[in-house]
Design an enzyme around this catalytic site. Structure first.
Site, PDB file in Angstrom:
ATOM      1  N   TYR A  92      83.554  85.139  13.572  1.00  0.00           N
ATOM      2  CA  TYR A  92      82.210  84.475  13.696  1.00  0.00           C
ATOM      3  C   TYR A  92      82.461  83.127  13.880  1.00  0.00           C
ATOM      4  O   TYR A  92      83.280  82.232  13.102  1.00  0.00           O
ATOM      5  CB  TYR A  92      81.372  84.688  12.438  1.00  0.00           C
ATOM      6  CG  TYR A  92      80.299  85.730  12.758  1.00  0.00           C
ATOM      7  CD1 TYR A  92      79.308  85.523  13.793  1.00  0.00           C
ATOM      8  CD2 TYR A  92      80.076  86.724  11.882  1.00  0.00           C
ATOM      9  CE1 TYR A  92      78.509  86.407  13.936  1.00  0.00           C
ATOM     10  CE2 TYR A  92      79.268  87.673  12.087  1.00  0.00           C
ATOM     11  CZ  TYR A  92      78.073  87.563  13.139  1.00  0.00           C
ATOM     12  OH  TYR A  92      77.229  88.322  13.327  1.00  0.00           O
TER      13      TYR A  92
ATOM     14  N   GLU B 142      79.413  80.595  15.060  1.00  0.00           N
ATOM     15  CA  GLU B 142      78.234  79.954  15.338  1.00  0.00           C
ATOM     16  C   GLU B 142      78.329  78.324  15.596  1.00  0.00           C
ATOM     17  O   GLU B 142      79.286  77.783  14.738  1.00  0.00           O
ATOM     18  CB  GLU B 142      77.153  80.026  14.519  1.00  0.00           C
ATOM     19  CG  GLU B 142      76.541  81.451  14.228  1.00  0.00           C
ATOM     20  CD  GLU B 142      76.865  82.309  13.248  1.00  0.00           C
ATOM     21  OE1 GLU B 142      78.518  82.212  13.098  1.00  0.00           O
ATOM     22  OE2 GLU B 142      76.251  83.304  12.802  1.00  0.00           O
TER      23      GLU B 142
ATOM     24  N   ASP C  15      71.020  80.290  40.479  1.00  0.00           N
ATOM     25  CA  ASP C  15      71.892  81.416  39.661  1.00  0.00           C
ATOM     26  C   ASP C  15      72.625  82.294  40.934  1.00  0.00           C
ATOM     27  O   ASP C  15      72.397  82.813  41.561  1.00  0.00           O
ATOM     28  CB  ASP C  15      70.621  82.714  39.318  1.00  0.00           C
ATOM     29  CG  ASP C  15      71.097  83.827  38.645  1.00  0.00           C
ATOM     30  OD1 ASP C  15      72.550  84.151  38.700  1.00  0.00           O
ATOM     31  OD2 ASP C  15      70.168  84.624  38.010  1.00  0.00           O
TER      32      ASP C  15
ATOM     33  N   THR D 172      76.944  84.827  35.784  1.00  0.00           N
ATOM     34  CA  THR D 172      77.683  85.861  34.894  1.00  0.00           C
ATOM     35  C   THR D 172      79.041  85.889  35.451  1.00  0.00           C
ATOM     36  O   THR D 172      79.298  85.145  36.424  1.00  0.00           O
ATOM     37  CB  THR D 172      77.032  87.273  35.387  1.00  0.00           C
ATOM     38  OG1 THR D 172      77.069  87.583  36.771  1.00  0.00           O
ATOM     39  CG2 THR D 172      75.921  87.840  34.966  1.00  0.00           C
TER      40      THR D 172
ATOM     41  N   LYS E 183      81.089  89.471  37.837  1.00  0.00           N
ATOM     42  CA  LYS E 183      80.621  90.146  39.295  1.00  0.00           C
ATOM     43  C   LYS E 183      81.759  89.632  40.318  1.00  0.00           C
ATOM     44  O   LYS E 183      83.004  90.093  40.036  1.00  0.00           O
ATOM     45  CB  LYS E 183      79.357  89.717  39.974  1.00  0.00           C
ATOM     46  CG  LYS E 183      78.464  90.141  38.961  1.00  0.00           C
ATOM     47  CD  LYS E 183      76.858  90.077  39.469  1.00  0.00           C
ATOM     48  CE  LYS E 183      75.811  90.630  38.755  1.00  0.00           C
ATOM     49  NZ  LYS E 183      75.223  89.760  37.750  1.00  0.00           N
TER      50      LYS E 183
ATOM     51  N   ARG F 219      82.227  90.859  30.990  1.00  0.00           N
ATOM     52  CA  ARG F 219      80.535  90.525  31.053  1.00  0.00           C
ATOM     53  C   ARG F 219      80.374  89.583  30.152  1.00  0.00           C
ATOM     54  O   ARG F 219      80.458  89.716  28.946  1.00  0.00           O
ATOM     55  CB  ARG F 219      80.133  91.872  30.504  1.00  0.00           C
ATOM     56  CG  ARG F 219      80.699  93.336  31.241  1.00  0.00           C
ATOM     57  CD  ARG F 219      79.612  94.516  31.136  1.00  0.00           C
ATOM     58  NE  ARG F 219      78.610  94.138  31.948  1.00  0.00           N
ATOM     59  CZ  ARG F 219      78.457  94.722  33.130  1.00  0.00           C
ATOM     60  NH1 ARG F 219      79.513  95.269  33.686  1.00  0.00           N
ATOM     61  NH2 ARG F 219      77.321  94.640  33.741  1.00  0.00           N
TER      62      ARG F 219
HETATM   63  N1  DSN Z   1      72.052  94.083  37.628  1.00  0.00           N
HETATM   64  C1  DSN Z   1      72.653  92.773  38.316  1.00  0.00           C
HETATM   65  C2  DSN Z   1      72.747  93.395  39.899  1.00  0.00           C
HETATM   66  O1  DSN Z   1      73.219  94.659  40.126  1.00  0.00           O
HETATM   67  O2  DSN Z   1      72.432  92.666  40.716  1.00  0.00           O
HETATM   68  C3  DSN Z   1      71.799  91.728  38.406  1.00  0.00           C
HETATM   69  O3  DSN Z   1      71.563  91.412  36.957  1.00  0.00           O
END
Ligand code: DSN
Length: 442
Positions: free
Chosen positions: A51, A53, A196, A222, A225, A231
């Protein structure tokens, strides 16, 4: 997975089956990817036991000397890769990262603008069912029929509603994001501009797409991707953002913790650091550029075969097929299901001016990041486009009933029949042999 095998054979078996699925199929959901073994090791490490924080050297609990170093490394690597002066690497994933941006820049009830979900935006860009559309006033903008943002509308809405925050970025957009145009509009109305770039972060890291740093105040992404990390997510503040609001970094920190989250997921932070190191290597530049080359080839081949594509091609990692020319409105489900049964995973998606509904959309979204990770190139894209066309040909007589009450029964019948369509069975066998030749640990 020896321990798991002994203690929880059910879960071990399910992981094995999923691993087989990932190896034997073609993963074309544009937001998915395969991580490296090093990222996986960091993710599966004992860092999950801790932990922490707070932030490096300012923690609430003791024993964080190693965790501090992990988080500082992740921060330094992100700042260098994306050329920004500030980053927060703690958001659990993209949605909390984006919500933290609202908390940092707005009061409840303030106004936001983002691309409408059904036009390729994201839930957290102010969609009505998301917290971002419930707690904030949202005036979404849209794309034109060619799939490009309607900047006349963006300007008109911005002047009328004076948003505090404008989002650029999308989840189903086939053009390179137009940061400059958004910057002009945000400047005119005094809004914070947030990009984003969850979908394109890897392309930016690879210099295949331009870096938004010069144009926007905040960047969220994120990490799982095109960036090929675990993730998780990051929020960055640019020099421009700090100039606009010198307290922005501190506001973001406070919004993430204690505003929204508790202890960071330190194993994820470590895996993000590993992914960022990998993304800074020269071969990642080649990888990012190859993703785009592959998507462009895929788009061209799909069009040659007879598909209609939104925007008539792509500038990034994904294509959006408009299936209305084959199935009429609402054909996305048929293609997603039939392709799934043939070993190709993609997702049904709305198209600009959707003639059916978000639940029964008229398009499919497919992309090349995961295939490129496996080492596939233009030659393979041609083959895959051909299979996708064969699948469409074999199910093209199916049409979504206009009468809503008939739909459930009709789709049930379709699902049953699809399992026995010879073309699909044949393609699945071919894809299994084909895909198995490409490793998922590149
Ligand atoms: N679920 C993602 C996507 O497939 O684009 C976006 O959050």
């Amino acid at each position: 997975m020896n321990h798991l095998k002994k203690t929880d054979p059910e879960i071990e078996q399910l992981i094995k089956l999923e691993s087989k699925r990932q190896k034997e199929g073609l993963e074309m959901i544009p937001s998915e990817n395969y991580v490296s073994p090093a990222v996986l090791e960091a993710m599966g490490s004992i860092l999950t036991n801790k932990y922490s924080e707070g932030y490096p050297h300012k923690r609430y609990y003791g024993g964080n000397e190693c965790i501090d170093e992990v988080e500082l490394l992740a921060q330094e690597r992100a700042k260098k890769l994306f050329k920004v002066p500030y980053v927060n690497v703690q958001p659990y994933s993209g949605s909390p990262a984006n919500l933290a941006v609202y908390l940092a820049t707005m009061n409840p009830g303030d106004t936001v603008m983002g691309l409408d979900l059904t036009h390729g935006g994201h839930l957290t860009h102010g969609y009505k069912v998301s917290a971002t559309g419930i707690f904030y006033k949202s005036f979404p903008y849209h794309v034109k029929t060619n799939g490009r943002v309607d900047f006349e509308e963006v300007l008109k809405l911005a002047k009328l509603h004076k948003p505090k925050l404008i989002w650029t970025g999308a989840t189903a957009y086939v053009y390179e994001y137009e940061f400059e145009k958004f910057a002009e509009i945000a400047q005119k109305v005094g809004a914070y501009l947030a990009a984003d770039v969850a979908h394109t972060a890897g392309l930016i890291a690879a210099d295949a797409h331009k870096n938004p740093g010069k144009y926007v105040d905040i960047i969220t992404t994120t990490t799982h991707k095109t960036l090929r990390g675990p993730r998780g997510a990051m929020i960055m503040v640019t020099n421009k953002g700090i100039k606009k609001d010198p307290e922005l970094p501190e506001k973001i920190n406070k919004a993430v913790f204690p505003g929204l989250q508790g202890g960071p997921h330190d194993h994820t932070t470590a895996a993000i650091a590993v992914a960022l190191k990998e993304a800074a290597k020269p071969n990642f530049k080649k990888y990012g550029k190859q993703i785009v080359k592959n998507a462009k080839t895929l788009a061209k081949e799909l069009i040659n075969k007879g598909f209609k594509l939104v925007g008539n091609g792509t500038e990034n990692h994904l294509c959006l097929i408009d299936l209305t020319t084959i199935f009429g409105p609402g054909g996305g489900f048929f293609m997603q299901y039939a392709l799934d049964n043939s070993g190709i995973t993609l997702n049904k998606n709305t198209i600009p001016g959707e003639p059916a509904s978000p639940f029964y959309p008229s398009g499919v979204r497919l992309g090349t990041p995961a295939l490129t990770t496996r080492g596939m190139k233009e030659k393979e894209m041609k083959k895959i486009a051909n299979w996708i066309w064969e699948v469409a040909e074999s199910i093209k007589e199916y049409k979504l009933p206009k009468n809503k009450e008939e739909r459930i029964e009709y789709l049930k019948k379709f699902r049953k029949e699809a399992k026995t369509i010879k073309t699909l069975v044949k393609i699945k066998k071919k894809i299994k042999i084909f895909a198995s030749k490409y490793p998922i640990f590149a």
